[in-house]
Design an enzyme around this catalytic site. Structure first.
Site, mmCIF file in Angstrom:
data_model
loop_
_atom_site.group_PDB
_atom_site.id
_atom_site.type_symbol
_atom_site.label_atom_id
_atom_site.label_comp_id
_atom_site.label_asym_id
_atom_site.label_seq_id
_atom_site.Cartn_x
_atom_site.Cartn_y
_atom_site.Cartn_z
ATOM 1 N N SER A 1 -37.520 -13.523 37.473
ATOM 2 C CA SER A 1 -37.701 -14.944 37.126
ATOM 3 C C SER A 1 -38.086 -15.830 38.301
ATOM 4 C CB SER A 1 -36.424 -15.486 36.491
ATOM 5 O OG SER A 1 -36.346 -15.052 35.162
ATOM 6 N N LYS B 1 -41.315 -17.570 38.084
ATOM 7 C CA LYS B 1 -41.496 -18.783 37.270
ATOM 8 C C LYS B 1 -41.774 -20.013 38.117
ATOM 9 C CE LYS B 1 -38.657 -16.662 33.702
ATOM 10 N NZ LYS B 1 -37.354 -16.561 33.031
ATOM 11 N N TYR C 1 -46.576 -12.315 30.933
ATOM 12 C CA TYR C 1 -45.216 -12.689 31.345
ATOM 13 C C TYR C 1 -44.465 -11.476 31.929
ATOM 14 C CZ TYR C 1 -40.306 -13.987 31.007
ATOM 15 O OH TYR C 1 -38.978 -14.204 31.308
ATOM 16 N N TYR D 1 -30.173 -21.255 35.452
ATOM 17 C CA TYR D 1 -29.791 -21.275 34.040
ATOM 18 C C TYR D 1 -28.492 -22.058 33.835
ATOM 19 C CZ TYR D 1 -32.732 -17.343 35.122
ATOM 20 O OH TYR D 1 -33.698 -16.555 35.652
ATOM 21 N N VAL E 1 -33.299 -11.689 37.774
ATOM 22 C CA VAL E 1 -32.340 -10.624 37.469
ATOM 23 C C VAL E 1 -32.562 -9.357 38.302
ATOM 24 C CG1 VAL E 1 -31.710 -11.402 35.141
ATOM 25 C CG2 VAL E 1 -33.639 -9.832 35.441
HETATM 26 N N1 GLN Z 1 -38.075 -10.481 32.901
HETATM 27 C C1 GLN Z 1 -36.753 -11.022 32.662
HETATM 28 C C2 GLN Z 1 -36.605 -11.406 31.217
HETATM 29 O O1 GLN Z 1 -37.528 -11.912 30.672
HETATM 30 C C3 GLN Z 1 -36.543 -12.197 33.567
HETATM 31 C C4 GLN Z 1 -35.166 -12.783 33.427
HETATM 32 C C5 GLN Z 1 -34.605 -13.293 34.706
HETATM 33 O O2 GLN Z 1 -34.947 -12.881 35.818
HETATM 34 N N2 GLN Z 1 -33.635 -14.160 34.562
HETATM 35 O O3 GLN Z 1 -35.598 -11.207 30.600
#
Ligand code: GLN
Length: 306
Positions: free
Chosen positions: A63, A66, A190, A242, A260
């Site tokens: 993530s 992003k 994505y 988050y 993650v």
């Molecule tokens: N690729 C992961 C997902 O879409 C990214 C989530 C994350 O890093 N929080 O679930």
């Protein structure tokens, strides 16, 4: 203390805590990563660098991508992007769907999965997914100043095979007209952006423009305007972790973004970019030891924004 001493001190202090947290296992290849890994890299706007541990070992940025797709989409589409995605913390898990129905398919912010999928949809712009994937990868190579950045096809394929929540989010938003391209194509991009592999040193380097008002301080390249850089950092501060974004602001006090894969990118406005990696996650999906390391580093360096 010099920067090198601070980074070494933090690295040594974390030695006893390595392995804490839980490695993400909903994306199977991520579950194989050694939980004992720990890397830390700092780069200042003057180009001074300091590193510790596995700072040269590449990991899945997930993530954290992003932040970069948001920057790119704002550059390409301008402020209209904010009609399709908000900038309020969600208080929900990163892959939550609950708010989307009430809010008519407009995700709360660009850093929860739903919001990031909309941003990726905007970046796709009717191009073939392969072109958008290459574009994002090349932007990361440019920002990190290295051609060696790769996308892990195994991770991307594994996310496509197991990403039922992301598939649900994307179809739900397509139902509201807020995903405009074919869902398969949007998610293809994505999943690939999440599967970019970088090391701490490259990631800190790539984020450095945010510490310097949108301009890469080492090449003078204009990545974005200072007003946009400020806003991207504001969203990192309020939404970068988050439902634990408040906790991160409370403890670390810097704009940051976690993934993650166990990485966190943090920005010290006017001073530096920091990347830390430790695969074990806390309950909300942010690196447990990584956040602790940032808390210590910021306190030793006096780098909190507050
Ligand atoms: N690729 C992961 C997902 O879409 C990214 C989530 C994350 O890093 N929080 O679930």
């Amino acid at each position: 203390m010099t920067l090198a001493e601070i980074v070494a001190t933090v690295g040594q202090e974390m030695a006893g805590r390595r392995g804490e947290g839980v490695v993400a296992d909903y994306i199977p290849p991520l579950a194989r990563v050694d939980p004992q890994r720990f890397g830390l890299a700092v780069i200042t706007v003057d180009g001074e660098t300091a590193e510790f541990g596995d700072a040269w070992l590449a990991f899945s940025i997930q993530s954290i991508s992003k932040v970069f797709t948001l920057t790119l989409a704002l550059e390409r589409m301008g402020e209209d992007l904010w009609k399709r995605v908000g900038r309020e913390p969600s208080g929900s898990r990163f892959n939550s769907i609950v708010q989307l129905e009430q809010e008519r398919g407009i995700p709360r912010n660009p850093f929860i999965n739903a919001g990031a999928i909309v941003v990726t949809d905007a970046l796709l712009e009717g191009r073939p997914p392969a072109a958008a994937i290459e574009d994002i990868r090349d932007v990361m190579r440019g920002l990190a100043d290295t051609d060696s950045i790769q996308i892990d096809e195994e991770v991307a394929a594994s996310e496509a095979a197991t990403g039922f929540r992301n598939i649900s989010l994307a179809y739900f938003m397509r139902g509201f007209g807020n995903v405009k391209n074919a869902v398969d194509d949007v998610l293809n991009v994505y999943f690939h952006q999440c599967a970019i592999r970088m090391n701490c040193r490259q990631l800190a380097r790539a984020g450095l423009f945010l510490a310097n008002g949108g301009v890469d301080p080492l090449t003078s390249a204009i990545v974005t305007t200072s007003a946009r850089a400020r806003r991207i950092e504001a969203v990192m501060m309020t939404c970068g972790h988050y439902d634990a974004s408040g906790e991160f602001a409370f403890k670390v006090g810097l704009p940051g973004k976690s993934g993650v894969g166990g990485g966190i990118l943090a920005i010290v406005p006017g001073r530096a970019a920091i990347a830390v990696w430790s695969p074990g996650l806390d309950q909300s999906g942010t690196s447990l030891v990584g956040a602790l390391a940032l808390e210590r580093l910021v306190s030793l360096a006096g780098w909190s924004a507050f």
